[in-house]
Design an enzyme around this catalytic site. Structure first.
Site, PDB file in Angstrom:
ATOM      1  N   LYS A  13       0.840  -1.265  -0.088  1.00 16.84           N
ATOM      2  CA  LYS A  13       0.040  -0.103   0.015  1.00 16.84           C
ATOM      3  C   LYS A  13       0.785   1.228   0.196  1.00 16.84           C
ATOM      4  O   LYS A  13       0.444   2.278  -0.753  1.00 16.84           O
ATOM      5  CB  LYS A  13      -0.733  -0.068   1.231  1.00 16.84           C
ATOM      6  CG  LYS A  13      -2.034   0.967   1.538  1.00 16.84           C
ATOM      7  CD  LYS A  13      -2.700   0.549   2.448  1.00 16.84           C
ATOM      8  CE  LYS A  13      -2.279   0.033   3.777  1.00 16.84           C
ATOM      9  NZ  LYS A  13      -1.750   1.062   4.545  1.00 16.84           N
ATOM     10  N   ARG A  88      -9.163   3.521   8.827  1.00 17.97           N
ATOM     11  CA  ARG A  88      -9.012   2.164   9.186  1.00 17.97           C
ATOM     12  C   ARG A  88     -10.065   1.288  10.148  1.00 17.97           C
ATOM     13  O   ARG A  88      -9.901   0.202  10.279  1.00 17.97           O
ATOM     14  CB  ARG A  88      -7.708   2.065  10.004  1.00 17.97           C
ATOM     15  CG  ARG A  88      -6.549   1.434   9.421  1.00 17.97           C
ATOM     16  CD  ARG A  88      -5.426   1.739  10.529  1.00 17.97           C
ATOM     17  NE  ARG A  88      -4.094   0.822  10.121  1.00 17.97           N
ATOM     18  CZ  ARG A  88      -3.086   1.123   9.505  1.00 17.97           C
ATOM     19  NH1 ARG A  88      -3.241   2.515   8.822  1.00 17.97           N
ATOM     20  NH2 ARG A  88      -1.922   0.531   9.177  1.00 17.97           N
ATOM     21  N   ARG A 122      11.399  -6.467   5.027  1.00 17.21           N
ATOM     22  CA  ARG A 122      11.145  -5.038   4.872  1.00 17.21           C
ATOM     23  C   ARG A 122      12.181  -4.363   5.761  1.00 17.21           C
ATOM     24  O   ARG A 122      12.377  -4.718   6.750  1.00 17.21           O
ATOM     25  CB  ARG A 122       9.765  -4.958   5.163  1.00 17.21           C
ATOM     26  CG  ARG A 122       9.295  -3.502   4.882  1.00 17.21           C
ATOM     27  CD  ARG A 122       8.007  -3.216   4.697  1.00 17.21           C
ATOM     28  NE  ARG A 122       7.105  -2.940   5.796  1.00 17.21           N
ATOM     29  CZ  ARG A 122       5.947  -2.382   5.759  1.00 17.21           C
ATOM     30  NH1 ARG A 122       5.450  -2.054   4.671  1.00 17.21           N
ATOM     31  NH2 ARG A 122       5.389  -2.085   6.920  1.00 17.21           N
ATOM     32  N   ARG A 153      11.661  -2.426  10.978  1.00 14.32           N
ATOM     33  CA  ARG A 153      10.578  -1.394  12.165  1.00 14.32           C
ATOM     34  C   ARG A 153      10.061  -2.368  13.303  1.00 14.32           C
ATOM     35  O   ARG A 153       9.697  -3.521  12.892  1.00 14.32           O
ATOM     36  CB  ARG A 153       9.466  -1.034  11.315  1.00 14.32           C
ATOM     37  CG  ARG A 153       9.399   0.417  10.869  1.00 14.32           C
ATOM     38  CD  ARG A 153       8.675   0.582   9.610  1.00 14.32           C
ATOM     39  NE  ARG A 153       7.241   0.424   9.827  1.00 14.32           N
ATOM     40  CZ  ARG A 153       6.166   0.451   8.982  1.00 14.32           C
ATOM     41  NH1 ARG A 153       6.194   1.030   7.985  1.00 14.32           N
ATOM     42  NH2 ARG A 153       4.854   0.299   9.658  1.00 14.32           N
ATOM     43  N   ARG A 164      -1.095  -7.513  13.904  1.00  5.95           N
ATOM     44  CA  ARG A 164      -1.756  -6.292  12.937  1.00  5.95           C
ATOM     45  C   ARG A 164      -2.412  -7.053  12.154  1.00  5.95           C
ATOM     46  O   ARG A 164      -3.609  -6.466  11.542  1.00  5.95           O
ATOM     47  CB  ARG A 164      -0.457  -5.620  12.430  1.00  5.95           C
ATOM     48  CG  ARG A 164       0.286  -4.775  13.262  1.00  5.95           C
ATOM     49  CD  ARG A 164       1.599  -4.375  12.692  1.00  5.95           C
ATOM     50  NE  ARG A 164       1.499  -3.418  11.473  1.00  5.95           N
ATOM     51  CZ  ARG A 164       2.501  -3.586  10.497  1.00  5.95           C
ATOM     52  NH1 ARG A 164       3.562  -4.359  10.693  1.00  5.95           N
ATOM     53  NH2 ARG A 164       2.270  -2.743   9.530  1.00  5.95           N
TER      54      ARG A 164
END
Ligand code: ADP
Ligand code: ZN
Length: 207
Positions: A13, A88, A122, A153, A164
């Protein structure tokens, strides 16, 4: 054009939003970026939400809505914008409808196993806010854009990712139905090469 990008964490995204920002020349509004900036700068908001983000939980709706409302009122948003990470929750979507008229909602669909694999690789650059994948990096620690130090992260750790995804399916997934009913939803398969996904998005927007 006023756009929303919907998709579970790890569907690409953010990457799509950055490309659209550059090609359409409209700002990308990422609530995640806004929150991380506040945490980095240790603002009162940042201190308040730091632990929530590290746990993969949501920032409360009232705080999030107020921030987005203020941001969209700025002059650079007059000709359109790309919302990335907002809304969200259904409450956020209803609030947004009360002060903005959205043109199109792009729904990036991804399978959970593909997402977990992608997020494990990532890397993030705190210096330039760039996001990269180890499969396309020469070095796993050096930012290819600015030379900064790449990090994983906190919220990309596998345990947090699972949390999540769970939060996404319970709170954000209902938004898909919400926008479908309004006839604004366009679903795109996000588990493909970035360029192919992006081409599909552009094709949908041209219609
Ligand atoms: P992702 O990698 O899932 O796109 P983001 O960078 O958009 O993650 O967001 C990171 C974190 O910021 C989220 O896990 C959540 O804690 C918080 N956050 C971002 N946007 C919102 C929102 N609209 N409502 C509540 N919390 C949010
Ligand atoms: Zn960088």
């Amino acid at each position: 054009m006023k756009l929303i990008l919907l998709g579970a964490p790890g569907t690409g995204k953010g990457t799509m939003a950055q490309r659209l920002r550059d090609d359409l020349n409209i700002p990308q509004i990422s609530t995640g970026d806004i929150f991380r900036k506040n945490i980095k700068e240790e603002t009162p908001l940042g201190l308040q939400i730091k632990d929530l983000l590290a746990r993969g939980e949501f920032v409360p709706d009232d705080i999030t809505i107020a921030i987005v409302k203020n941001r969209l009122a700025e002059s650079d948003c007059a000709n359109g914008y790309i919302l990335d990470g907002f809304p969200r929750t259904t409450a956020q979507a209803e609030a947004l409808d009360s002060f903005q008229n959205i043109d199109c909602v792009i729904n990036l669909h991804g399978e959970p196993e593909a997402i977990i694999a992608r997020l494990a690789g990532r890397r993030f650059c705190p210096a330039c806010n760039g996001t990269f994948h180890t499969s396309r990096l020469q070095s796993e620690t050096v930012c290819p854009v600015c030379g900064g130090n790449l990090i994983i992260r906190e919220d990309d750790r596998e345990e947090t990712v699972r949390k999540r995804l769970e939060v996404y399916s319970t709170t954000t997934f209902p938004l898909i139905e919400y926008y479908e009913k309004k006839g604004k939803l366009r679903t795109i398969d996000g588990d493909r090469y970035v360029d192919d996904v992006y081409d599909d998005i552009l094709a949908v927007l041209k219609k």
